[in-house]
Write an enzyme that holds these catalytic residues in place. Sequence first.
Site, short mmCIF file in Angstrom:
data_model
loop_
_atom_site.label_atom_id
_atom_site.label_comp_id
_atom_site.label_asym_id
_atom_site.label_seq_id
_atom_site.Cartn_x
_atom_site.Cartn_y
_atom_site.Cartn_z
N ASP A 1 -55.55 -2.72 -11.80
CA ASP A 1 -56.14 -3.54 -10.73
C ASP A 1 -57.55 -3.05 -10.41
O ASP A 1 -58.48 -3.83 -10.23
CB ASP A 1 -55.24 -3.45 -9.49
CG ASP A 1 -55.69 -4.37 -8.37
OD1 ASP A 1 -55.55 -3.99 -7.21
OD2 ASP A 1 -56.20 -5.47 -8.66
N GLU A 2 -57.72 -1.74 -10.37
CA GLU A 2 -59.02 -1.16 -10.06
C GLU A 2 -60.04 -1.48 -11.15
O GLU A 2 -61.19 -1.85 -10.87
CB GLU A 2 -58.85 0.35 -9.89
CG GLU A 2 -60.10 1.13 -9.58
CD GLU A 2 -60.81 0.65 -8.33
OE1 GLU A 2 -60.16 0.06 -7.44
OE2 GLU A 2 -62.04 0.83 -8.27
#
Lengths: 240, 248
Positions: B167-168
């Site tokens: 996600d990052e």
Amino acid sequence: MLRSCTAGLRSLWALCGRREGAPRLSTDLPPAPRLFSTEKVIHKDWSLPNPSWSKDFKLLFDQFMKKCEDGSWERLPSYKHRSTQKSEDFKTYFLEPKLVKEERVSQVQLFTRGFEDGLGFEYVIFSNNDEKRTVCLFQGGPYLQGIPGFLHGGAMATMIDTALGSCAAIPGGIVMTANLNINFKRPVPICSVVVINSQLDKLEGRKLFLSCNVRSVDEKTLYSEATGLFIKLDPEKSLT
Amino acid sequence: MLRRGFQAAVILGHHGARPGATHLLPRFNPASAFGSSMESLVSRFCQEMTEGKNYALPNASWGPDMLSLYHEFLEKTKTDGWVRVPSFRSNRDHIRGFKLPLELSANSDKSDWRLFTRCIEREGQGYEYVIFFQPSEKKSICLFQPGPYLEGVPGFAHGGSLAALIDETFSKTAYLSGEGLLTVNFNIRFKNLIPLGSLAVLNVNVEKIEDQKMYLSCVTQSRDQQTVYAKASGTFLQMPLEEDSSQH
């Protein structure tokens, strides 16, 4: 999609007997007695109120503890470390010995319990075995930030994984995550409390299909919805 | 830089009938939106900080695999246009001079807030990672070495820790490729366990940009590509930052 638990399917989350960090195998081996000087630390139950819990969180906790009184609900304890014996048992049953690195066993800790009070994941899971559902109360601390002031989506994904896993373990025992699909509706402010309601939708052999929603304490705000597929592990088959 | 997304319906101006749902975002004017070129986004986002630590640099805990691949990509930053994305303790440090759109502004700026994937300070204990971005192809590579504090299954990385890093990486890629800001959807399929202390390589691509949404994909595998650890996809909402006149 998954065909079997051996070749195609792996992953992270093994909730043994629905007690995080202190697994009971489905074969129910009693733990070998061991004496460690840090025994007390290893066995601290982190799913109990501490000073970092907000008022909302404690109120909700008390409400659910009341529901536990008649036995329909159960609070799940949560440990930071697995005892060495239990880790060894898990590895013996499920993992190829040569792939497991022995050196750092003493340093590891469960990912969601690696923070000081209030800084990371503060959570407790209540389980209703008859209805095959769980409720996770979660307060995300300042070390879980994404966009300034709000919870990182990955932190929310980790908690959704945790909550769904605890629900899957009711019928499934030791389970692992295969798939997760999350729809984020609104950002969650840091240090607010959310309620994750998880339920089992379908059971097909060793496949468990679950879903959950993440809401505010007053239930007026829907933060996200998710579905997950978990696999019940087969003690006859290695994972690695 | 991303997190929860808003329902697309709100963005497009349908006033949702959900009880308690407030209209959170201004209407976008597609003609004027997202005017920042990728160059300006990269230079704004990747500015080196004079104070504060840049975590996207090697340290003693990095294994030989991670180090050698890191140096390979460092070479590419000189020859092939790759950019090494700096990584600070908080996303606030990436957006100096800018702030989140009004509706997303938090009340106070506490100094102890940390980006989730930089929450564990001790070298080698938690997330060791670095992201390289290729602007011309809108793709990224993230080198990831999980430490013992990320454990899930004994000896292996917790799936949630991988999900968070994917996600990052999506978030940084989405932002640099076109101001993608908030995660709206995230899907991950786990295939194999990542042993703690080993190197996993995340390959992220922007597949499509449409209707103010960016669609990204990620394949996480071993360096030799023989083992696929996970496949993931994500959808991000594009939202431009506002200038922060209160900051110097």
